[in-house]
Design a protein around this motif. Structure first.
Motif, PDB file in Angstrom:
ATOM      1  N   SER A   1      -2.222  -0.518 -13.452  1.00 13.62           N
ATOM      2  CA  SER A   1      -2.356  -1.126 -14.783  1.00 13.62           C
ATOM      3  C   SER A   1      -1.206  -2.076 -15.118  1.00 13.62           C
ATOM      4  O   SER A   1      -1.023  -2.434 -16.277  1.00 13.62           O
ATOM      5  CB  SER A   1      -2.458  -0.045 -15.876  1.00 13.62           C
ATOM      6  OG  SER A   1      -3.568   0.798 -15.632  1.00 13.62           O
ATOM      7  N   ARG A   2      -0.438  -2.499 -14.136  1.00 21.06           N
ATOM      8  CA  ARG A   2       0.632  -3.475 -14.334  1.00 21.06           C
ATOM      9  C   ARG A   2       0.322  -4.734 -13.537  1.00 21.06           C
ATOM     10  O   ARG A   2      -0.214  -4.660 -12.431  1.00 21.06           O
ATOM     11  CB  ARG A   2       1.980  -2.931 -13.851  1.00 21.06           C
ATOM     12  CG  ARG A   2       2.534  -1.758 -14.613  1.00 21.06           C
ATOM     13  CD  ARG A   2       3.794  -1.251 -13.927  1.00 21.06           C
ATOM     14  NE  ARG A   2       4.394  -0.115 -14.619  1.00 21.06           N
ATOM     15  CZ  ARG A   2       5.329  -0.208 -15.539  1.00 21.06           C
ATOM     16  NH1 ARG A   2       5.789  -1.409 -15.877  1.00 21.06           N
ATOM     17  NH2 ARG A   2       5.819   0.862 -16.128  1.00 21.06           N
ATOM     18  N   LYS A   3       0.697  -5.888 -14.085  1.00 18.31           N
ATOM     19  CA  LYS A   3       0.623  -7.114 -13.309  1.00 18.31           C
ATOM     20  C   LYS A   3       1.616  -7.041 -12.158  1.00 18.31           C
ATOM     21  O   LYS A   3       2.706  -6.483 -12.302  1.00 18.31           O
ATOM     22  CB  LYS A   3       0.944  -8.331 -14.185  1.00 18.31           C
ATOM     23  CG  LYS A   3      -0.125  -8.686 -15.204  1.00 18.31           C
ATOM     24  CD  LYS A   3       0.281  -9.929 -15.984  1.00 18.31           C
ATOM     25  CE  LYS A   3      -0.772 -10.289 -17.026  1.00 18.31           C
ATOM     26  NZ  LYS A   3      -0.353 -11.493 -17.810  1.00 18.31           N
ATOM     27  N   VAL A   4       1.218  -7.623 -11.043  1.00 17.68           N
ATOM     28  CA  VAL A   4       2.123  -7.677  -9.898  1.00 17.68           C
ATOM     29  C   VAL A   4       1.964  -9.043  -9.241  1.00 17.68           C
ATOM     30  O   VAL A   4       0.849  -9.558  -9.114  1.00 17.68           O
ATOM     31  CB  VAL A   4       1.838  -6.521  -8.906  1.00 17.68           C
ATOM     32  CG1 VAL A   4       0.422  -6.576  -8.372  1.00 17.68           C
ATOM     33  CG2 VAL A   4       2.843  -6.524  -7.786  1.00 17.68           C
ATOM     34  N   PHE A   5       3.072  -9.634  -8.850  1.00 14.04           N
ATOM     35  CA  PHE A   5       3.087 -10.974  -8.254  1.00 14.04           C
ATOM     36  C   PHE A   5       3.802 -10.887  -6.900  1.00 14.04           C
ATOM     37  O   PHE A   5       4.880 -10.286  -6.794  1.00 14.04           O
ATOM     38  CB  PHE A   5       3.825 -11.975  -9.159  1.00 14.04           C
ATOM     39  CG  PHE A   5       3.185 -12.169 -10.508  1.00 14.04           C
ATOM     40  CD1 PHE A   5       2.260 -13.182 -10.724  1.00 14.04           C
ATOM     41  CD2 PHE A   5       3.513 -11.336 -11.568  1.00 14.04           C
ATOM     42  CE1 PHE A   5       1.674 -13.359 -11.956  1.00 14.04           C
ATOM     43  CE2 PHE A   5       2.934 -11.514 -12.811  1.00 14.04           C
ATOM     44  CZ  PHE A   5       2.016 -12.527 -13.028  1.00 14.04           C
ATOM     45  N   TYR A   6       3.181 -11.512  -5.883  1.00 14.97           N
ATOM     46  CA  TYR A   6       3.791 -11.484  -4.554  1.00 14.97           C
ATOM     47  C   TYR A   6       3.181 -12.555  -3.671  1.00 14.97           C
ATOM     48  O   TYR A   6       2.142 -13.163  -4.011  1.00 14.97           O
ATOM     49  CB  TYR A   6       3.595 -10.109  -3.902  1.00 14.97           C
ATOM     50  CG  TYR A   6       2.154  -9.689  -3.746  1.00 14.97           C
ATOM     51  CD1 TYR A   6       1.421 -10.023  -2.600  1.00 14.97           C
ATOM     52  CD2 TYR A   6       1.505  -8.963  -4.744  1.00 14.97           C
ATOM     53  CE1 TYR A   6       0.098  -9.646  -2.460  1.00 14.97           C
ATOM     54  CE2 TYR A   6       0.178  -8.570  -4.600  1.00 14.97           C
ATOM     55  CZ  TYR A   6      -0.522  -8.915  -3.465  1.00 14.97           C
ATOM     56  OH  TYR A   6      -1.846  -8.537  -3.329  1.00 14.97           O
ATOM     57  N   CYS A   7       3.833 -12.797  -2.551  1.00 12.20           N
ATOM     58  CA  CYS A   7       3.308 -13.721  -1.546  1.00 12.20           C
ATOM     59  C   CYS A   7       2.834 -12.884  -0.363  1.00 12.20           C
ATOM     60  O   CYS A   7       3.652 -12.283   0.330  1.00 12.20           O
ATOM     61  CB  CYS A   7       4.371 -14.724  -1.105  1.00 12.20           C
ATOM     62  SG  CYS A   7       3.811 -15.788   0.256  1.00 12.20           S
ATOM     63  N   ALA A   8       1.526 -12.876  -0.115  1.00 13.49           N
ATOM     64  CA  ALA A   8       0.973 -12.069   0.970  1.00 13.49           C
ATOM     65  C   ALA A   8       1.310 -12.658   2.330  1.00 13.49           C
ATOM     66  O   ALA A   8       1.141 -11.995   3.362  1.00 13.49           O
ATOM     67  CB  ALA A   8      -0.540 -11.960   0.804  1.00 13.49           C
ATOM     68  N   GLN A   9       1.800 -13.890   2.347  1.00 12.81           N
ATOM     69  CA  GLN A   9       2.067 -14.572   3.599  1.00 12.81           C
ATOM     70  C   GLN A   9       3.454 -14.245   4.161  1.00 12.81           C
ATOM     71  O   GLN A   9       3.620 -14.109   5.361  1.00 12.81           O
ATOM     72  CB  GLN A   9       1.947 -16.091   3.388  1.00 12.81           C
ATOM     73  CG  GLN A   9       1.633 -16.878   4.645  1.00 12.81           C
ATOM     74  CD  GLN A   9       1.082 -18.245   4.307  1.00 12.81           C
ATOM     75  OE1 GLN A   9      -0.108 -18.395   4.011  1.00 12.81           O
ATOM     76  NE2 GLN A   9       1.945 -19.250   4.342  1.00 12.81           N
ATOM     77  N   CYS A  10       4.462 -14.118   3.272  1.00 13.77           N
ATOM     78  CA  CYS A  10       5.813 -13.864   3.792  1.00 13.77           C
ATOM     79  C   CYS A  10       6.415 -12.537   3.321  1.00 13.77           C
ATOM     80  O   CYS A  10       7.543 -12.213   3.669  1.00 13.77           O
ATOM     81  CB  CYS A  10       6.751 -15.022   3.469  1.00 13.77           C
ATOM     82  SG  CYS A  10       7.103 -15.238   1.715  1.00 13.77           S
ATOM     83  N   GLN A  11       5.672 -11.769   2.539  1.00 14.14           N
ATOM     84  CA  GLN A  11       6.088 -10.395   2.238  1.00 14.14           C
ATOM     85  C   GLN A  11       5.202  -9.471   3.057  1.00 14.14           C
ATOM     86  O   GLN A  11       3.983  -9.657   3.112  1.00 14.14           O
ATOM     87  CB  GLN A  11       5.939 -10.091   0.734  1.00 14.14           C
ATOM     88  CG  GLN A  11       6.951 -10.824  -0.135  1.00 14.14           C
ATOM     89  CD  GLN A  11       6.752 -10.581  -1.612  1.00 14.14           C
ATOM     90  OE1 GLN A  11       6.253 -11.459  -2.322  1.00 14.14           O
ATOM     91  NE2 GLN A  11       7.132  -9.409  -2.097  1.00 14.14           N
ATOM     92  N   HIS A  12       5.813  -8.511   3.692  1.00 13.44           N
ATOM     93  CA  HIS A  12       5.047  -7.669   4.615  1.00 13.44           C
ATOM     94  C   HIS A  12       4.915  -6.242   4.093  1.00 13.44           C
ATOM     95  O   HIS A  12       5.587  -5.852   3.149  1.00 13.44           O
ATOM     96  CB  HIS A  12       5.714  -7.663   6.002  1.00 13.44           C
ATOM     97  CG  HIS A  12       7.083  -7.052   5.984  1.00 13.44           C
ATOM     98  ND1 HIS A  12       7.286  -5.710   6.032  1.00 13.44           N
ATOM     99  CD2 HIS A  12       8.327  -7.629   5.888  1.00 13.44           C
ATOM    100  CE1 HIS A  12       8.581  -5.449   6.011  1.00 13.44           C
ATOM    101  NE2 HIS A  12       9.241  -6.588   5.897  1.00 13.44           N
TER     102      HIS A  12
END
Length: 273
Positions: A262-273
């Protein structure tokens, strides 16, 4: 919601401006924002000098010469302003404190937040429920690894759990995970708990991100007083938080905005593993 860097910025800026001043008048426009009947609350702090301002996690403590303290939690949408009626933001204020130095401290947006007058036993009981401070000298990598190894769930939900680790919220959890190049959605059980592995990178990222955010004044853009050029300086330095759909500054991939517990989450699926 203000997190550790925002509240630490407030503490640093308010300490030289408020400590030693006396509370000359109290106006309470929303009684639910305080923990006592308005008259009793005002009577308890009128004519009292502010002895110190401390921070614990996302709380500020205005320590009074009586031994009591005003415990502030701004929660979602809360902020403060120090100045005059003419300069303050055009928003409803819930509590106002006139100070002997001629300025007023306005508490704004306390719909979910609060300002409580507590004795030492009471405020220590509230703070005792909190986890360790991530920047405390005694919060070592070893203690961080012990915390991770004894916890279930995902990385982000652990970082924002105030009973596990205090002061980190949505914004800085995402920024820390990005700095460490680890997905915030990773199960804790999948992390490598070695100094040169995931835990070491997370620990270093946590300290680096929080210290830089404090140095830049946090991400809240509303100035604390007229002429305040520090508060909110980190807002333009966020690399993933609130940047869904924008290109990643590290690899060019699109920043993903999703929801986790139930929280927003932001990330880069390309360079975060």
């Amino acid at each position: 919601m203000p997190e550790l860097p925002e509240m630490e910025t407030y503490r640093q800026l308010l300490t030289p401006r408020l400590v030693g001043q006396t509370i000359r008048a109290v106006r309470i426009h929303r009684e639910k924002s305080v923990n006592l009947p308005a008259g009793q609350f005002a009577q308890g702090i009128l004519g009292v000098r502010i002895a110190a301002i401390d921070r614990r996690a996302k709380y500020l403590l205005f320590r009074l010469e009586t031994g009591q303290a005003l415990l502030l939690h701004l929660m979602l949408g809360g902020l403060m302003f120090l100045g005059s009626e003419e300069d303050r933001p055009d928003r409803n204020t819930q509590v106002e404190l006139d100070l002997s130095g001629g300025q007023t401290l306005y508490f704004i947006g306390l719909r979910l937040g609060y300002l409580h007058l507590l004795d030492e036993r009471q405020y220590l009981a509230v703070l005792a429920k909190l986890g360790p401070e991530p920047l405390a000298p005694d919060f070592t990598l070893e203690r961080f690894e012990q915390l991770l190894s004894g916890t279930r769930g995902t990385l982000k939900t652990t970082l924002v759990n105030q009973q596990k680790l205090s002061g980190i919220g949505n914004c800085y959890a995402d920024e820390i995970c990005f700095e460490a190049a680890i997905l915030p959605t990773r199960p804790l059980a999948s992390l490598s708990l070695q100094p040169a592995g995931d835990s070491g990178r997370l620990y270093s990222a946590m300290r680096a991100v929080l210290m830089e955010a404090i140095r830049q004044g946090g991400y809240m853009e509303q100035p604390l007083f007229a002429g305040d050029h520090l508060t909110g300086g980190y807002n333009d330095h966020c690399l993933v938080y609130d940047r869904g759909g924008e290109p990643c500054v590290r690899c060019g991939g699109a920043i993903i905005q999703a929801e986790l517990s139930s929280r927003k989450v932001f990330y880069c699926a390309q360079c975060q593993h």
